[in-house]
Design a protein around this motif. Structure first.
Motif, mmCIF file in Angstrom:
data_model
loop_
_atom_site.group_PDB
_atom_site.id
_atom_site.type_symbol
_atom_site.label_atom_id
_atom_site.label_comp_id
_atom_site.label_asym_id
_atom_site.label_seq_id
_atom_site.Cartn_x
_atom_site.Cartn_y
_atom_site.Cartn_z
ATOM 1 N N GLY A 154 36.388 57.128 32.974
ATOM 2 C CA GLY A 154 35.968 58.501 32.686
ATOM 3 C C GLY A 154 35.437 59.242 33.897
ATOM 4 N N GLY A 155 35.336 58.549 35.042
ATOM 5 C CA GLY A 155 34.963 59.253 36.264
ATOM 6 C C GLY A 155 33.496 59.170 36.656
ATOM 7 N N MET A 156 32.754 58.239 36.067
ATOM 8 C CA MET A 156 31.376 58.049 36.537
ATOM 9 C C MET A 156 31.432 57.479 37.959
ATOM 10 N N ASP A 157 30.403 57.756 38.755
ATOM 11 C CA ASP A 157 30.381 57.269 40.138
ATOM 12 C C ASP A 157 29.713 55.902 40.262
ATOM 13 N N LEU A 158 28.752 55.659 39.376
ATOM 14 C CA LEU A 158 28.065 54.368 39.367
ATOM 15 C C LEU A 158 27.916 53.906 37.920
ATOM 16 N N VAL A 159 28.079 52.604 37.701
ATOM 17 C CA VAL A 159 27.766 51.998 36.403
ATOM 18 C C VAL A 159 26.785 50.886 36.678
ATOM 19 N N LYS A 160 25.606 50.977 36.062
ATOM 20 C CA LYS A 160 24.604 49.946 36.306
ATOM 21 C C LYS A 160 24.390 49.099 35.061
ATOM 22 N N ASP A 161 23.884 47.899 35.268
ATOM 23 C CA ASP A 161 23.338 47.109 34.171
ATOM 24 C C ASP A 161 22.184 47.871 33.542
ATOM 25 N N ASP A 162 22.031 47.783 32.239
ATOM 26 C CA ASP A 162 20.753 48.145 31.636
ATOM 27 C C ASP A 162 19.679 47.277 32.297
ATOM 28 N N HIS A 163 18.457 47.813 32.437
ATOM 29 C CA HIS A 163 17.420 47.021 33.107
ATOM 30 C C HIS A 163 16.916 45.883 32.220
ATOM 31 N N GLY A 164 17.411 45.815 30.981
ATOM 32 C CA GLY A 164 17.075 44.678 30.124
ATOM 33 C C GLY A 164 18.054 43.526 30.285
ATOM 34 N N LEU A 165 19.134 43.751 31.009
ATOM 35 C CA LEU A 165 20.131 42.691 31.207
ATOM 36 C C LEU A 165 19.744 41.834 32.407
ATOM 37 N N VAL A 166 19.657 40.539 32.160
ATOM 38 C CA VAL A 166 19.259 39.639 33.232
ATOM 39 C C VAL A 166 20.227 38.461 33.252
ATOM 40 N N ASP A 167 19.856 37.414 32.563
ATOM 41 C CA ASP A 167 20.673 36.206 32.567
ATOM 42 C C ASP A 167 20.651 35.627 31.161
ATOM 43 N N GLN A 168 20.834 36.495 30.164
ATOM 44 C CA GLN A 168 20.786 36.030 28.787
ATOM 45 C C GLN A 168 22.029 35.206 28.449
ATOM 46 N N ARG A 169 21.881 34.344 27.454
ATOM 47 C CA ARG A 169 22.960 33.402 27.167
ATOM 48 C C ARG A 169 24.261 34.089 26.710
ATOM 49 N N PHE A 170 24.146 35.279 26.072
ATOM 50 C CA PHE A 170 25.377 35.947 25.609
ATOM 51 C C PHE A 170 26.112 36.658 26.736
ATOM 52 N N ALA A 171 25.454 36.819 27.882
ATOM 53 C CA ALA A 171 26.107 37.494 29.020
ATOM 54 C C ALA A 171 25.449 37.011 30.303
ATOM 55 N N PRO A 172 25.707 35.754 30.682
ATOM 56 C CA PRO A 172 25.047 35.165 31.861
ATOM 57 C C PRO A 172 25.300 35.996 33.119
ATOM 58 N N TRP A 173 24.323 35.986 34.001
ATOM 59 C CA TRP A 173 24.324 36.912 35.128
ATOM 60 C C TRP A 173 25.617 36.878 35.956
ATOM 61 N N THR A 174 25.970 35.710 36.446
ATOM 62 C CA THR A 174 27.120 35.607 37.350
ATOM 63 C C THR A 174 28.415 36.013 36.650
ATOM 64 N N GLU A 175 28.593 35.479 35.448
ATOM 65 C CA GLU A 175 29.793 35.807 34.667
ATOM 66 C C GLU A 175 29.876 37.315 34.418
ATOM 67 N N ARG A 176 28.726 37.907 34.068
ATOM 68 C CA ARG A 176 28.706 39.329 33.732
ATOM 69 C C ARG A 176 28.999 40.206 34.957
ATOM 70 N N VAL A 177 28.358 39.887 36.058
ATOM 71 C CA VAL A 177 28.557 40.702 37.255
ATOM 72 C C VAL A 177 30.019 40.635 37.705
ATOM 73 N N ARG A 178 30.566 39.434 37.704
ATOM 74 C CA ARG A 178 31.969 39.281 38.118
ATOM 75 C C ARG A 178 32.887 40.082 37.194
ATOM 76 N N ALA A 179 32.639 39.961 35.888
ATOM 77 C CA ALA A 179 33.503 40.657 34.920
ATOM 78 C C ALA A 179 33.359 42.170 35.041
ATOM 79 N N CYS A 180 32.150 42.639 35.278
ATOM 80 C CA CYS A 180 31.946 44.095 35.344
ATOM 81 C C CYS A 180 32.534 44.686 36.624
ATOM 82 N N VAL A 181 32.436 43.952 37.722
ATOM 83 C CA VAL A 181 33.053 44.427 38.969
ATOM 84 C C VAL A 181 34.564 44.580 38.765
ATOM 85 N N GLU A 182 35.151 43.574 38.135
ATOM 86 C CA GLU A 182 36.590 43.604 37.885
ATOM 87 C C GLU A 182 36.954 44.750 36.932
#
Lengths: 370, 370
Positions: free
Chosen positions: B155-183
């Motif tokens: 949609g043309g946003m310039d930045l997409v950030k994690d919610d500040h509540g997202l850390v390393d929770q079991r449903f979206a572990p940090w490394t897996e999530r960051v890699r998936a979101c970058v992709e």
């Protein structure tokens, strides 16, 4: 303990309907942080969103107890603090008045290693108040500060700490000063037959704090002092859990004032100076005494006393260490409030004695019945 | 610049005599922390004790500018903060309203690496407001969050950030999530032809923050987000100066509310969200926008805008990123206050569009004239 921890908030609200709406807003803000209507149903709506467990009038405000799932913070203490009060800290009329542990929070907060009983062992003070003073001011040389430390020890103080303004200034570099003060306290002890310990101030980056903590331990200090609001809450928690570090930790209130002094925002005195310190693993907490140059009331100080010893998931009670504008004349008044389980921090009033410093310490010791 | 830095305090006082006495008390409290009568004469009295450089009425209060010697803090940023507001933060009716740099403070605060101009380069937005959104809520799986990230990018946003509540929770572990979101952001960019960057949230201990910052950089994120009031001010400053880390830093206000929301204590909005962030080396600062669910006024937001760009020892201007309860309808009102040099953070309002998320982003982009 369950897998949900609880936070009680005092909420300014016009009536119960308003209070419930504000409590619900907190429950959303602290977890999903999205409008109610887009919260996904099922697990997120039922488990992740905070649950209002109780809501009741409290004076002119309301108190809401909200529970949060351990799933909200993973293994991260900083993130637990974020869930407890993150964005809601920026809203007016919300104050954290209690924290109740869960299995997950207890697992990452190992708590104080020493606490009250342990600090009595370390200092050899089986009964009665402990006595602490501080070398100061910034600007004195290492030898001047060390001389002061030896006199405090000679006069029978149990702990001598760095002023929290002492770091690594050129007139009294950190390593040189700590080494000299440890030695000077030892000399004072030799004259008095006491067991006074020296307590250096640790600041700087997380790695510097750790390096200095270990170096100080090596040099023979008896405890260390940190300012959690300055160096970071998790830096303190990590130090308290560090397998290579084995000494008591004393917490200083510097830079944290805004968290408590407005009664409708921040944290209740007991939560900030009691509960949070125990969660971090602090063994003794310095805070401004009532009636001194800071504005804490007797009631607020009693709250700290209560929270320092209240049941908290098996974590040890810690030592309250009121300080700031204390004088010998005020000892009876302080004893009436604090009893024996306290550490008095007296600095400036003793320094007024000049060369008679050791005698002034002896008078203080006698005044507290030791 | 001289070797003395300045702090301006707004002081509640009955009259000018009272104000001067309170200013003198601050000058002592923040440096020697002993009664006036025992301050050693010479160097300590003349150089170390704070100097009242100016005192004047300011509305119903007074403003005092006090200068402090660089000798008070050595090379330690945490200690500089201690001198700026340590114990005085615990006194009522004292608020920090300005900080002026010295040689020593400038030497330890290298400031933002990117700032406004640098973030425009990184995002390719040469003119007009930047647009940021957030993946949320906590509790979604990695694939759900990644899908959301791809739509924001599409949609043309310039930045997409994690919610500040997202850390390393079991449903979206940090490394897996960051890699998936970058992709996912890369896929969204491929569809839109845009240059959106992903911005992960970093929390935890100082070492974990650094490890994750470097890991995220390796995974191809475009910037990182931190909450200085949670992880520690010096943790942020160190990251901004870390030779191995090269990305912009976005600051989140979580847990810091008590430092600003009472107008008579803490820090003025401009100092906390502008000056201090630039001293730490932050490149963009998130704060609650006026008129949303937080209580900041237009005037307080303007203060932040001013402080983000005011001259400050050569440190770069940074990007203001108002957020919290923003909607498409409010864009004209926001443009009137912020003009073009701003990053709008819009989350919940876009998420209400559900599957029409990318279209909602396009409407936002059109509304800000991009």
């Amino acid at each position: 303990m369950t897998d949900r921890f609880t936070v009680r908030y005092r909420i300014a609200a016009a009536d119960e309907v308003d209070a419930r709406a504000r409590a619900r807003a907190i429950a959303l803000e602290q977890t999903v942080e999205i409008p109610e209507e887009v919260v996904p149903p099922g697990f997120i709506a039922e488990e992740i969103v905070g649950r209002i467990e109780a809501l009741q009038p409290a004076g002119s405000a309301f108190e809401a107890t909200i529970s949060y799932s351990d799933d909200c913070f993973g293994d991260d203490f900083v993130q637990a603090l974020n869930v407890i009060f993150g964005n809601s800290s920026i809203k007016e009329g919300i104050r954290v008045t209690r924290i109740g542990l869960s299995q997950g929070l207890a697992a990452i907060c190992r708590g104080p290693r020493y606490g009250l009983a342990g600090l009595r062992d370390v200092t050899g003070v089986a009964a009665g108040p402990l006595l602490m003073s501080a070398t100061k001011p910034v600007g004195l040389s290492t030898s001047q500060l060390a001389l002061m430390a030896s006199r405090f020890a000679e006069g029978g103080m149990d702990l001598v700490k760095d002023d929290h303004g002492l770091v690594d200034q050129r007139f009294a570099p950190w390593t040189e000063r700590v080494r000299a003060c440890v030695e000077a306290v030892g000399e004072g002890n030799a004259r008095s037959g006491g067991r006074c310990i020296f307590v250096p101030n640790l600041t700087g980056s997380a790695n510097r704090v750790r390096e200095r903590a270990l170096a100080a331990q090596e040099m023979g200090v008896g405890a260390v002092m940190v300012g959690p609001s300055l160096i970071g809450y998790d830096v303190v928690r990590e130090l308290a859990a560090d397998p290579d570090f084995r000494l008591p930790i004393i917490s200083h209130p510097t830079f944290g004032g805004a968290n408590v002094i407005t009664p409708t925002t921040g944290f209740a005195h007991g939560v900030f100076f009691g509960t949070l310190q125990r969660l971090m693993g602090v063994d003794a907490v310095v805070y401004p005494n009532f009636g001194g140059r800071f504005g804490f009331s007797v009631g607020e100080c009693r709250e700290i006393v209560d929270a320092s010893a209240a049941p908290l998931g098996g974590l040890k009670p810690i030592v309250v260490a009121p300080g700031g504008g204390m004088t010998l004349e005020r000892v009876p008044e302080m004893r009436a409030v604090y009893g024996d389980d306290v550490m008095y921090l007296m600095g400036g009033a003793l320094l007024k004695a000049g060369d008679g410093l050791a005698d002034a310490c002896r008078r203080l010791r006698a005044a507290v019945g030791r």
